[in-house]
Scaffold this motif. Structure first.
Motif, short mmCIF file in Angstrom:
data_model
loop_
_atom_site.label_atom_id
_atom_site.label_comp_id
_atom_site.label_asym_id
_atom_site.label_seq_id
_atom_site.Cartn_x
_atom_site.Cartn_y
_atom_site.Cartn_z
N VAL A 120 7.64 14.86 2.75
CA VAL A 120 6.45 14.26 3.34
C VAL A 120 5.70 15.28 4.21
N LYS A 121 6.45 16.13 4.89
CA LYS A 121 5.85 17.12 5.78
C LYS A 121 5.05 18.19 5.04
N MET A 122 5.14 18.23 3.71
CA MET A 122 4.33 19.15 2.94
C MET A 122 2.86 18.72 2.91
N LEU A 123 2.58 17.45 3.25
CA LEU A 123 1.24 16.91 3.16
C LEU A 123 0.42 17.20 4.40
N ARG A 124 -0.90 17.40 4.21
CA ARG A 124 -1.83 17.55 5.32
C ARG A 124 -3.11 16.80 4.99
N PRO A 125 -3.40 15.70 5.71
CA PRO A 125 -4.62 14.94 5.43
C PRO A 125 -5.86 15.62 5.99
N ILE A 126 -6.94 15.62 5.21
CA ILE A 126 -8.22 16.18 5.64
C ILE A 126 -9.31 15.17 5.29
N LYS A 127 -10.04 14.71 6.28
CA LYS A 127 -11.14 13.81 6.00
C LYS A 127 -12.35 14.64 5.62
N GLY A 128 -12.84 14.44 4.41
CA GLY A 128 -13.97 15.24 3.97
C GLY A 128 -14.47 14.81 2.61
N ASP A 129 -15.53 15.49 2.18
CA ASP A 129 -16.22 15.16 0.94
C ASP A 129 -16.37 16.43 0.12
N GLU A 145 -8.65 5.04 5.53
CA GLU A 145 -7.34 4.41 5.33
C GLU A 145 -6.35 5.39 4.72
N VAL A 146 -6.85 6.27 3.84
CA VAL A 146 -5.99 7.29 3.25
C VAL A 146 -5.51 8.26 4.33
N ILE A 147 -6.43 8.66 5.20
CA ILE A 147 -6.08 9.58 6.28
C ILE A 147 -5.08 8.93 7.23
N ARG A 148 -5.35 7.68 7.59
CA ARG A 148 -4.45 6.97 8.51
C ARG A 148 -3.06 6.79 7.88
N HIS A 149 -3.02 6.40 6.63
CA HIS A 149 -1.76 6.18 5.94
C HIS A 149 -0.92 7.47 5.91
N THR A 150 -1.58 8.59 5.61
CA THR A 150 -0.86 9.87 5.54
C THR A 150 -0.36 10.29 6.92
N ARG A 151 -1.19 10.12 7.93
CA ARG A 151 -0.77 10.50 9.28
C ARG A 151 0.40 9.64 9.77
N GLU A 152 0.38 8.37 9.42
CA GLU A 152 1.49 7.50 9.80
C GLU A 152 2.77 7.91 9.08
N ALA A 153 2.64 8.30 7.82
CA ALA A 153 3.80 8.79 7.08
C ALA A 153 4.35 10.07 7.71
N MET A 210 0.84 -1.19 0.00
CA MET A 210 0.00 0.00 0.00
C MET A 210 0.88 1.24 0.00
N GLN A 211 0.61 2.16 -0.91
CA GLN A 211 1.43 3.36 -1.01
C GLN A 211 0.65 4.48 -1.66
N MET A 212 1.18 5.68 -1.55
CA MET A 212 0.53 6.88 -2.10
C MET A 212 1.45 7.48 -3.15
N TYR A 213 0.93 7.57 -4.37
CA TYR A 213 1.75 8.02 -5.49
C TYR A 213 1.46 9.46 -5.92
N GLU A 214 0.17 9.79 -6.07
CA GLU A 214 -0.23 11.05 -6.69
C GLU A 214 0.37 12.30 -6.05
N PRO A 215 0.33 12.46 -4.72
CA PRO A 215 0.88 13.70 -4.14
C PRO A 215 2.36 13.90 -4.44
N PHE A 216 3.13 12.82 -4.41
CA PHE A 216 4.58 12.95 -4.63
C PHE A 216 4.89 13.19 -6.11
N ARG A 223 12.33 9.76 9.32
CA ARG A 223 12.33 8.58 8.45
C ARG A 223 11.72 8.90 7.09
N ASP A 224 12.29 8.29 6.06
CA ASP A 224 11.83 8.51 4.69
C ASP A 224 10.50 7.81 4.42
N TYR A 225 9.86 8.22 3.31
CA TYR A 225 8.68 7.51 2.80
C TYR A 225 9.15 6.66 1.63
#
Length: 204
Positions: free
Chosen positions: A136-145, A64-72, A31-37, A80-82
């Motif tokens: 990685v620190k440039m990212l900010r997860p927001i749960k929303g619609d 899961e997206v929010i959790r993954h980003t927060r863990e990163a 499981m990984q996140m590609y688009e933001p990077f 630690r690197d992503y």
């Protein structure tokens, strides 16, 4: 890039998602996140953004997206690197633009690249990128619609990106999301999507 703002500081990605199953390498992909990077890499490469003040907000309904980003982000806070694995589909290998993107991806991020070609039974061009914590620190997860959640007037984005998402919405949902997206853009901001819609017999 001609139509993009020249100085991008704040970006909103709608539905960044997670790559749970890589279509090229199958279940061997984690499981990984590609688009933001990929987006950060392009903005930095073409000097449309400065890594010292770029922020990428990730809006997603999937916990899961929010959790993954927060863990990163937690790992980044520890220095630690992503880790991101990228694979070049051999069916696209003759498309020069995609090959160049594969070769360049990660350079602007300052990522350490490890060649994994031949490390599995598929023997496809494959790399592992170790993306630095400061990226990685440039990212900010927001749960929303994006369809029903209104953005604060204080949220003014230079760029809003929505790939492979709007196609799953109804016409009414796209209208509601469009109103919210417009309100989220600053004056001169740009909305970028890969989904094009047109009425029957009409033009997009």
């Amino acid at each position: 890039r001609e139509f993009l703002p020249k100085h991008i500081r704040r970006v909103l990605i709608l539905g960044p998602g997670l790559e749970i199953l890589n279509g090229v390498v199958g279940l061997e992909a984690s499981m990984q996140m590609y688009e933001p990077f990929a987006l950060i890499d392009l903005l930095l490469r073409y000097r449309l953004a400065d890594r010292t003040n770029l922020r990428i907000d990730l809006l997603d309904l999937n916990p899961e997206v929010i959790r993954h980003t927060r863990e990163a982000l937690d790992r980044a806070a520890e220095g630690r690197d992503y880790t991101l694995d990228v694979t070049l589909d051999e069916s696209l290998a003759e498309e020069g633009r995609l090959v160049r993107q594969f070769d360049f991806f990660g350079n602007a991020l300052g990522a350490l690249k490890t060649d994994l070609t031949g490390a599995d039974r598929l023997d496809l061009p494959r790399r592992r990128l170790s993306i630095p914590p400061e990226v990685v620190k440039m990212l900010r997860p927001i749960k929303g619609d994006a369809i029903v959640d209104r953005f604060s007037p204080d949220e003014a984005y230079d760029l809003v990106v929505c790939f492979n998402t709007m196609v799953y919405w109804s016409e009414a949902e796209r209208v509601l999301a469009g109103i919210n997206i417009r309100s989220a853009l600053r004056s001169g901001g740009v909305f970028l999507t890969d989904n094009v819609f047109a009425p029957p017999g009409g033009r997009a």
